[in-house]
Design an enzyme around this catalytic site. Structure first.
Site, PDB file in Angstrom:
ATOM      1  N   ASP A  37       0.830  -1.217   0.000  1.00 16.59           N
ATOM      2  CA  ASP A  37       0.000   0.000   0.000  1.00 16.59           C
ATOM      3  C   ASP A  37       0.864   1.267   0.000  1.00 16.59           C
ATOM      4  OD1 ASP A  37      -2.385   1.373  -0.009  1.00 16.59           O
ATOM      5  OD2 ASP A  37      -2.675   1.258   2.164  1.00 16.59           O
ATOM      6  N   HIS A  54       2.557   3.396  -8.801  1.00 19.48           N
ATOM      7  CA  HIS A  54       2.324   1.981  -9.128  1.00 19.48           C
ATOM      8  C   HIS A  54       3.522   1.430  -9.921  1.00 19.48           C
ATOM      9  CE1 HIS A  54      -1.616   2.391  -7.505  1.00 19.48           C
ATOM     10  NE2 HIS A  54      -2.099   3.133  -8.483  1.00 19.48           N
ATOM     11  N   LEU A 148      10.561 -20.700  -5.290  1.00 19.79           N
ATOM     12  CA  LEU A 148       9.647 -19.813  -4.538  1.00 19.79           C
ATOM     13  C   LEU A 148       8.340 -19.772  -5.303  1.00 19.79           C
ATOM     14  CD1 LEU A 148       9.080 -17.353  -2.513  1.00 19.79           C
ATOM     15  CD2 LEU A 148       9.926 -15.907  -4.333  1.00 19.79           C
TER      16      LEU A 148
HETATM   17  C1  IPE Z   1      -5.354  -2.632  -0.091  1.00 18.51           C
HETATM   18  O1  IPE Z   1      -5.043  -1.287  -0.281  1.00 18.51           O
HETATM   19  C2  IPE Z   1      -5.383  -3.348  -1.394  1.00 18.51           C
HETATM   20  C3  IPE Z   1      -4.080  -3.541  -2.039  1.00 18.51           C
HETATM   21  C4  IPE Z   1      -2.928  -3.208  -1.549  1.00 18.51           C
HETATM   22  C5  IPE Z   1      -4.132  -4.177  -3.321  1.00 18.51           C
HETATM   23  P1  IPE Z   1      -6.163  -0.174  -0.426  1.00 18.51           P
HETATM   24  O2  IPE Z   1      -5.479   1.116  -0.593  1.00 18.51           O
HETATM   25  O3  IPE Z   1      -7.139  -0.567  -1.465  1.00 18.51           O
HETATM   26  O4  IPE Z   1      -6.887  -0.273   1.003  1.00 18.51           O
HETATM   27  P2  IPE Z   1      -7.755   0.810   1.795  1.00 18.51           P
HETATM   28  O5  IPE Z   1      -8.787   1.325   0.856  1.00 18.51           O
HETATM   29  O6  IPE Z   1      -6.810   1.886   2.236  1.00 18.51           O
HETATM   30  O7  IPE Z   1      -8.302   0.051   2.960  1.00 18.51           O
HETATM   31  C1  IPE Z   2      -1.601   0.281  -3.346  1.00 14.15           C
HETATM   32  O1  IPE Z   2      -1.383   1.639  -3.364  1.00 14.15           O
HETATM   33  C2  IPE Z   2      -1.844  -0.300  -4.744  1.00 14.15           C
HETATM   34  C3  IPE Z   2      -3.231  -0.659  -5.010  1.00 14.15           C
HETATM   35  C4  IPE Z   2      -4.182  -0.686  -4.115  1.00 14.15           C
HETATM   36  C5  IPE Z   2      -3.554  -1.041  -6.357  1.00 14.15           C
HETATM   37  P1  IPE Z   2      -2.581   2.667  -3.404  1.00 14.15           P
HETATM   38  O2  IPE Z   2      -2.973   2.886  -4.810  1.00 14.15           O
HETATM   39  O3  IPE Z   2      -3.680   2.225  -2.501  1.00 14.15           O
HETATM   40  O4  IPE Z   2      -1.912   3.970  -2.833  1.00 14.15           O
HETATM   41  P2  IPE Z   2      -2.455   4.911  -1.687  1.00 14.15           P
HETATM   42  O5  IPE Z   2      -2.783   4.031  -0.507  1.00 14.15           O
HETATM   43  O6  IPE Z   2      -3.662   5.599  -2.211  1.00 14.15           O
HETATM   44  O7  IPE Z   2      -1.333   5.837  -1.380  1.00 14.15           O
HETATM   45 MG    MG Z   3      -4.058   2.432  -0.528  1.00 15.85          MG
END
Ligand code: IPE
Ligand code: IPE
Ligand code: MG
Length: 275
Positions: A37, A54, A148
């Protein structure tokens, strides 16, 4: 073991030394699962659009996968796209799906060369056909590899996983294969998308959020949790070593009492305390 490189960079002596330290300090988790995240915030902090985060996150995936393989981790599960992430703006979803195809294309040979098997969990049929095809291609290419297992959770949610397992159980009951009275933990576990894969020993969440966000809800019953403020694109192997070192300091009790605590208490003492 043969040299392993996903990064095309020679492993530094310092890194070899660090890995030796981690390996000798305690047990290495067999299964690590990561909620990757913070990509969007990483990019936004730099004045860029979220897709940059990303894209940089893919570099972390490569580095962490390589380090896990070198350390002898046998399963690495990465939460890459949740069921709820379909509710994001379509431009971000499109960017993510294109990035997935691009990354699979770029990494396929390296994964294969390094004896890593790619698998996935989630509602793969919801992904665009370009992603599904590329994913199937890389899975097929790497299916015999055994160093792995790298599992990508794509269009995944823990509740979806449990719901699917319940559907399978209900069908087996309907077909007379199972008596509902006999349903146990194991029958549920083996019908989840993770199948016979051991539950994660360590779950890491980057970016400082203290939540599970519908990740492996059933499987994490006794996983150790490690949360770091670091955003995923900055989470590289040194951060992984810190997470493993934290894991090595924990005592996993699984509901039992602390190891070595053997003091017996007589019935009369119990009665006295409770009187
Ligand atoms: C969780 O992250 C999902 C992934 C890392 C793929 P999100 O950014 O979607 O989660 P919330 O919305 O902060 O809970
Ligand atoms: C995690 O990073 C990747 C996905 C959930 C696809 P985020 O896109 O949730 O990035 P933040 O949490 O908004 O910074
Ligand atoms: Mg996120």
């Amino acid at each position: 073991m043969e040299p392993l490189s996903l990064t095309d960079k020679k492993q530094s002596e310092e890194d070899k030394h660090l890995q030796e330290e981690v390996k000798t300090a305690g047990s290495i988790p067999s299964h690590i699962a990561i909620i990757m995240d913070g990509n969007g915030r990483w990019a936004q902090d730099k004045g860029n659009i979220r897709l940059f985060g990303h894209k940089e996150g893919v570099e972390s995936v490569r580095d962490i996968t390589e380090a896990c393989a070198q350390l002898g981790v046998s399963h690495l599960t990465l939460y890459a796209f949740s069921t709820e992430n379909w509710n994001r703006p379509s431009s971000e979803i499109n960017g993510l799906m294109k990035l997935l195809v691009h990354s699979l294309q770029n990494e396929a040979n390296r994964l294969h060369k390094n004896n890593i098997r790619l698998v996935s969990i989630g509602q793969i049929d919801r992904l665009p056909s370009s992603c599904r095809n590329k994913l199937e291609e890389v899975k097929e290419l790497t299916k015999e590899n055994d160093r792995l297992e790298l599992c990508l959770a794509l269009s995944y949610s823990g509740r979806w996983d449990i719901t699917e397992a319940v559907k399978k159980l209900a069908k087996d009951v309907k077909d007379g294969k199972i008596d509902p009275e006999n349903i146990d933990d194991d029958m549920i576990s083996t019908r989840l998308s993770t199948g016979k894969v051991p539950d994660p020993d360590l779950i890491i969440r980057t970016s400082g959020e203290y939540r599970i966000s519908n990740f492996l809800l059933w499987q994490l019953a006794y996983s150790e949790l490690y949360i770091t403020q670091t955003y995923w694109p900055d989470f590289r192997r040194d951060e992984l070593y810190k997470a493993i070192q934290s894991y090595q300091k924990r005592e996993r009790r699984f509901g039992k009492v602390k190891k070595g605590y053997t003091k017996k208490v007589s019935a009369s003492v119990i009665n006295k305390i409770l009187s």
